[in-house]
Design a protein around this motif. Structure first.
Motif, PDB file in Angstrom:
ATOM      1  N   ASP A   1     -11.383   3.140 -20.887  1.00 26.33           N
ATOM      2  CA  ASP A   1     -12.763   2.909 -21.314  1.00 26.33           C
ATOM      3  C   ASP A   1     -13.199   1.502 -20.912  1.00 26.33           C
ATOM      4  OD1 ASP A   1     -14.108   5.071 -22.395  1.00 26.33           O
ATOM      5  OD2 ASP A   1     -13.093   4.908 -24.334  1.00 26.33           O
TER       6      ASP A   1
ATOM      7  N   SER B   1     -16.979   5.955 -25.481  1.00 21.48           N
ATOM      8  CA  SER B   1     -16.197   7.015 -26.133  1.00 21.48           C
ATOM      9  C   SER B   1     -15.643   8.017 -25.132  1.00 21.48           C
ATOM     10  CB  SER B   1     -17.069   7.755 -27.158  1.00 21.48           C
ATOM     11  OG  SER B   1     -18.191   8.359 -26.519  1.00 21.48           O
TER      12      SER B   1
ATOM     13  N   ARG C   1     -11.832   8.749 -25.483  1.00 22.64           N
ATOM     14  CA  ARG C   1     -11.517   9.512 -26.698  1.00 22.64           C
ATOM     15  C   ARG C   1     -11.963  10.964 -26.574  1.00 22.64           C
ATOM     16  NH1 ARG C   1     -14.168   6.662 -29.922  1.00 22.64           N
ATOM     17  NH2 ARG C   1     -15.997   7.974 -30.286  1.00 22.64           N
ATOM     18  N   ASN C   2     -13.155  11.178 -26.013  1.00 22.08           N
ATOM     19  CA  ASN C   2     -13.664  12.540 -25.872  1.00 22.08           C
ATOM     20  C   ASN C   2     -12.837  13.348 -24.891  1.00 22.08           C
ATOM     21  OD1 ASN C   2     -15.740  11.885 -27.646  1.00 22.08           O
ATOM     22  ND2 ASN C   2     -17.121  11.273 -25.998  1.00 22.08           N
TER      23      ASN C   2
ATOM     24  N   GLN D   1     -20.790  13.321 -20.057  1.00 25.31           N
ATOM     25  CA  GLN D   1     -20.112  12.115 -20.502  1.00 25.31           C
ATOM     26  C   GLN D   1     -20.557  10.898 -19.696  1.00 25.31           C
ATOM     27  OE1 GLN D   1     -17.540  12.046 -23.003  1.00 25.31           O
ATOM     28  NE2 GLN D   1     -18.322  14.124 -23.354  1.00 25.31           N
TER      29      GLN D   1
ATOM     30  N   ARG E   1     -24.390  12.403 -26.730  1.00 24.52           N
ATOM     31  CA  ARG E   1     -23.716  11.793 -27.891  1.00 24.52           C
ATOM     32  C   ARG E   1     -23.906  12.663 -29.138  1.00 24.52           C
ATOM     33  NH1 ARG E   1     -22.446   6.222 -27.822  1.00 24.52           N
ATOM     34  NH2 ARG E   1     -21.509   5.784 -25.802  1.00 24.52           N
TER      35      ARG E   1
ATOM     36  N   GLU F   1     -20.957  14.413 -31.366  1.00 19.76           N
ATOM     37  CA  GLU F   1     -20.809  14.200 -32.804  1.00 19.76           C
ATOM     38  C   GLU F   1     -20.818  15.528 -33.553  1.00 19.76           C
ATOM     39  OE1 GLU F   1     -23.959  11.582 -33.788  1.00 19.76           O
ATOM     40  OE2 GLU F   1     -23.067   9.829 -32.800  1.00 19.76           O
TER      41      GLU F   1
END
Length: 409
Positions: A57, A65, A68-69, A89, A158, A162
């Motif tokens: 990252d 993120s 992580r994603n 992304q 995003r 979430e």
């Protein structure tokens, strides 16, 4: 043209999109030429290296993120053996020629498993399409229409991420509750007592795969007898766990007063007819008479119990098989059969998670179970149960629940 004449390595390199092969440890096993071109990397900078060492990252972006994603998506593929398409992304890439400088990039990733014959994930196919130019098409100074569109797309991505995370957390909580419910409803090992029996229950891998497998061992009225049963409810999650508890309790009660296993399943079938979610549930029950050395059994659409004789001969108890519970509009008497055994023989009841594998005939799994039981038949019941699970379940866990009961006769 046959398979031997196709250069699949050459085909992989010529694929028009950016494609990488990752090991389950997320190390690059191979990448195609388009991947190297799009990522701006040489082969030696990628192959053999850990994914997030190559593409970490952006440390200058506290809200980054992407890593992580992507890690969460790849883990889902490893856990479920299923393809996972990610939302758009933003994943900035460090300029290989100017360390410390990061290029703003947008990607549309899809991750898919490569499975072996046992259904285990051995490689991950990571395909990405770079959409940075599309996002920035007709771009200009900040505030232009293209930049506004970029911001909107990034915001929506995003929000989707979430939402997916909240859904995964909700499913994880449902799984925890369902497992607790299953544990409370299934008989504890201490209830097996001195019956020289071992019981095992292994939930499916993945947050969405809690199923309705169950087992039961009860004392029968009259003589030195016990009833041993296993069953499987169609469906997943809390509804399946709730139906499982109802059917197990009903069969446990019916077995204590029934003249034989067929009558117990007849009663259970009538009960299943009024239980929502019990359609097509399966069950098999055996009445074991330790004094007479007999096993009487009946099956409602379930896989056959396995009797391993002391000389290693394997007998599948499949002579009294009928359709699943509630399969007939009007309940019908079920068949029943009996067999004899010698002291020291072993009986195994199980659910399909132990023997079924994708793209494999069920007979192969049954043969594998029979061979393992025969080869380890001299072990105590507890050790035998552990040995069978170790040999038959995939190392990462099965995609369906597994119940196993071993009784030393």
């Amino acid at each position: 043209m046959n398979d031997a004449a196709i250069d699949y390595a050459g085909v992989f390199q010529c694929l028009p999109g950016m494609v990488a092969l990752l090991t389950p440890d997320l190390v690059y096993a191979d990448v195609n030429e388009e991947f190297l071109r799009g990522a701006g990397r040489r082969r030696d900078q990628v192959v053999g290296r850990y994914l997030f060492d190559v593409f970490p990252d952006n440390p200058k972006d506290a809200a980054a993120s992407g890593m992580r994603n992507l890690a969460a998506s790849l883990q889902r593929v490893l856990d479920t053996g299923e393809r996972d398409a990610m939302a758009l992304q933003r994943y900035d890439v460090e300029d290989p020629e100017r360390p410390g400088e990061w290029q703003e990039r947008y990607w549309s990733p899809v991750n898919a498993p490569v499975l072996d014959d046992d259904g285990k994930v051995v490689l991950l196919v990571h395909r990405v399409e770079e959409v940075t130019e599309l996002i920035k098409a007709r771009g200009g100074p900040t505030g232009s229409r293209a930049r506004v569109l970029e911001a909107e797309l990034y915001t929506r991505a995003r929000e989707l991420q979430e939402l997916n995370e909240r859904l995964r957390q909700s499913h994880a909580r449902e799984r925890e509750v369902a497992l607790a419910l299953q544990e409370a409803m299934l008989p504890a090992s201490r209830q097996v007592g001195d019956r020289r029996a071992a019981v095992r229950y292994r939930p499916a891998i993945g947050a969405l795969n809690v199923c309705g497998d169950w087992y039961d061992i009860v004392d029968l009225v009259g003589g030195n007898r016990i009833g041993v049963s296993v069953g499987d409810v169609v469906g997943h999650g809390l509804p399946a766990a709730g139906v499982m508890g109802q059917l197990r309790s009903a069969l446990s009660a019916a077995s204590r007063v029934a003249a034989g296993p067929a009558e117990a399943l007849n009663v259970l079938g009538r009960y299943a007819h009024v239980v929502d979610g019990a359609e097509s549930a399966t069950a098999v029950t055996t009445f074991i008479d330790f004094d007479e050395h007999t096993i009487t059994y009946s099956s409602a659409g379930h896989l056959p119990p396995v009797l391993v004789h002391t000389d290693g001969r394997v007998e599948f108890l499949d002579q009294a098989t009928d359709p699943p519970l509630d399969a007939h509009p009007d309940p019908m008497p079920r068949p029943q059969a009996s067999t004899n055994y010698s002291a020291g023989a072993t009986l195994a009841l199980y659910t399909d998670g132990l023997v079924e594998r994708r793209r494999e005939d069920i007979g192969t799994g049954l043969d594998r179970l029979a061979e393992a039981l025969a080869r380890h038949r001299a072990l105590p019941a507890e050790s035998l149960a552990d040995a069978v699970l170790l040999e038959l379940l995939p190392p990462g866990g099965a995609t369906d629940d597994t119940a196993l009961v071993i009784v030393r006769l």
